[in-house]
Scaffold this active site. Structure first.
Site, short mmCIF file in Angstrom:
data_model
loop_
_atom_site.label_atom_id
_atom_site.label_comp_id
_atom_site.label_asym_id
_atom_site.label_seq_id
_atom_site.Cartn_x
_atom_site.Cartn_y
_atom_site.Cartn_z
CG HIS A 63 45.38 63.20 -10.78
ND1 HIS A 63 44.74 64.41 -10.93
CD2 HIS A 63 46.21 63.34 -9.70
CE1 HIS A 63 45.16 65.25 -9.98
NE2 HIS A 63 46.06 64.61 -9.23
CG HIS A 68 38.10 61.49 -11.54
ND1 HIS A 68 37.68 62.24 -12.61
CD2 HIS A 68 39.27 62.04 -11.12
CE1 HIS A 68 38.56 63.21 -12.83
NE2 HIS A 68 39.52 63.11 -11.94
#
Length: 394
Positions: free
Chosen positions: A237, A291
């Protein structure tokens, strides 16, 4: 596995073709509308400049020499549109578009294959037990704001300046930035195989952990969820966001001349806005426990560096005096200037030859006239000399 890869790749290629065709069709329709509106203004005896100022042929202000050069460049911009030169420019970069298709196929393969399943021991689970949450920024939204949004800005600039070189190279550079970033991101993801912060609940959805004799995990969760749990480093992303929005930030900084040494902070705010949006996407990845912070930092750095390289491949640096246009546009100006100078030199030479021939023809006529008169003058002069001689003899 192969069947799923085939259908996924075909769907992506179909989507790519539909988006590209729709974009070209939209540009052609809008260009026709603008040509019609421009024809109406010209028919009324007015000229609409690219800066949006209406000038009449009778009340045009006097412009300095430097402004005249800018005006000439603006005229050159309007002469190279998508309809007149779009096909030739795209054909000239056909190999670049083929490389883009190759990168797209490679990205599909890297996305589908399994990553490296690294060793995950029980003592490592303390940092991997964060809750499994949904994405704040969904996956389908990433191409919209990182690819479609910059393309909308490119189209707005194109309809304002009518420069097909700028539109083509901006879209081509954006696609290269995003696809190269995607390929490198997924390649690193598959090679590293770092588990996500929520890996425990992906591996053991019921909360009952299990390990083999070597201490490695024995997952009994969903295979696709476990596979996605080994793709933490770097953040996709974030890399996509900085690749697309970072390219947009560089593009805007060149178009609005941020580094013009005039100190307008509002321009910097406009340039930093896409970077802020990309940074917030990276922060959301940490907040969603998809993440680690290192993944986000590496993804953002990767996307921004690739965006910078791809931008400089087609455009001068934003701080350059000619940073507002692509290299191809200035190359076109040089070529057209050379052609114009050669044509002027040829016209001057032809004019000189014609003038020489005219003078030669005039000399011939004069010589013919003088010869005719010369005969008379010669006869008259001879008679005068004879009269003088006769007078002396007398």
């Amino acid at each position: 596995m192969c069947l799923r890869l085939f259908f996924f790749g075909r769907a992506v290629l179909y989507l790519w073709a539909v988006v590209s065709f729709s974009l070209v069709l939209f540009c052609l329709v809008m260009e026709s509308v603008l040509d019609f509106l421009r024809f109406k203004w010209v028919f009324r005896g007015q000229t609409l400049t690219t800066t949006g100022i209406l000038l009449s042929p009778t009340n045009s202000p006097l412009i300095e020499h430097s402004n005249q050069e800018v005006t000439m460049r603006e005229v050159q911009l309007g002469a190279h549109t998508l309809r007149s030169h779009g096909v030739s420019v795209a054909r000239k970069h056909m190999h670049d578009w083929l490389i883009l298709l190759l990168l797209l196929v490679l990205e599909i393969i890297l996305f589908v294959i399994h990553p490296f399943y690294r060793f995950v021991g029980k003592d490592m689970m303390s940092d991997l037990k964060y809750p499994l949450k949904s994405n704040t920024v969904p996956v389908w939204a990433v191409p919209i704001y990182s690819v479609m949004l910059p393309m909308v800005v490119f189209l707005f600039i194109y309809f304002r300046r009518r420069d097909v070189y700028d539109l083509h190279h901006a879209i081509l550079g954006l696609f290269f930035s995003v696809l190269i970033t995607a390929v490198m991101t997924d390649a690193i993801k598959d090679a590293v195989g770092r588990p996500r912060p929520d890996f425990f609940w992906r591996c053991f959805p019921d909360g009952k952990d299990d390990y083999d004799a070597l201490g490695n995990v024995i997952c009994h969760g969903d295979r696709d969820v476990i596979k996605e749990g080994h793709k933490s480093f770097p953040s996709g992303h974030t890399s996509w966001s900085f690749a697309g929005l970072g390219f947009l930030s560089l593009y805007l900084s060149g178009k609005i001349q941020v580094f013009d040494q005039r100190g307008h902070i509002a321009k910097l705010c406009l340039v930093f806005l896409p970077l802020l949006a990309a940074s917030l996407v990276g922060v959301s990845r940490v907040d969603d426990y998809w993440h680690h912070w290192q993944d986000v930092f590496a993804g953002g750095l990767l996307g921004l560096v690739i965006a910078t390289f791809c931008y400089l491949q087609f455009f001068p640096p934003p701080y350059h005096s000619e940073g507002w246009g692509p290299y191809a546009y200035f190359k076109m100006l040089e070529d057209s200037g050379a052609i114009t100078s050669n044509a002027a030199a040829a016209n001057a030479q032809n004019g000189h030859v014609m003038q020489t021939q005219s003078e030669s023809h005039q000399d011939d006529e004069d010589e013919h006239d003088h010869t005719f008169m010369g005969l008379a003058l010669t006869g008259r002069s001879n008679s005068i000399v004879e009269d003088v001689e006769a007078g002396r003899r007398q």
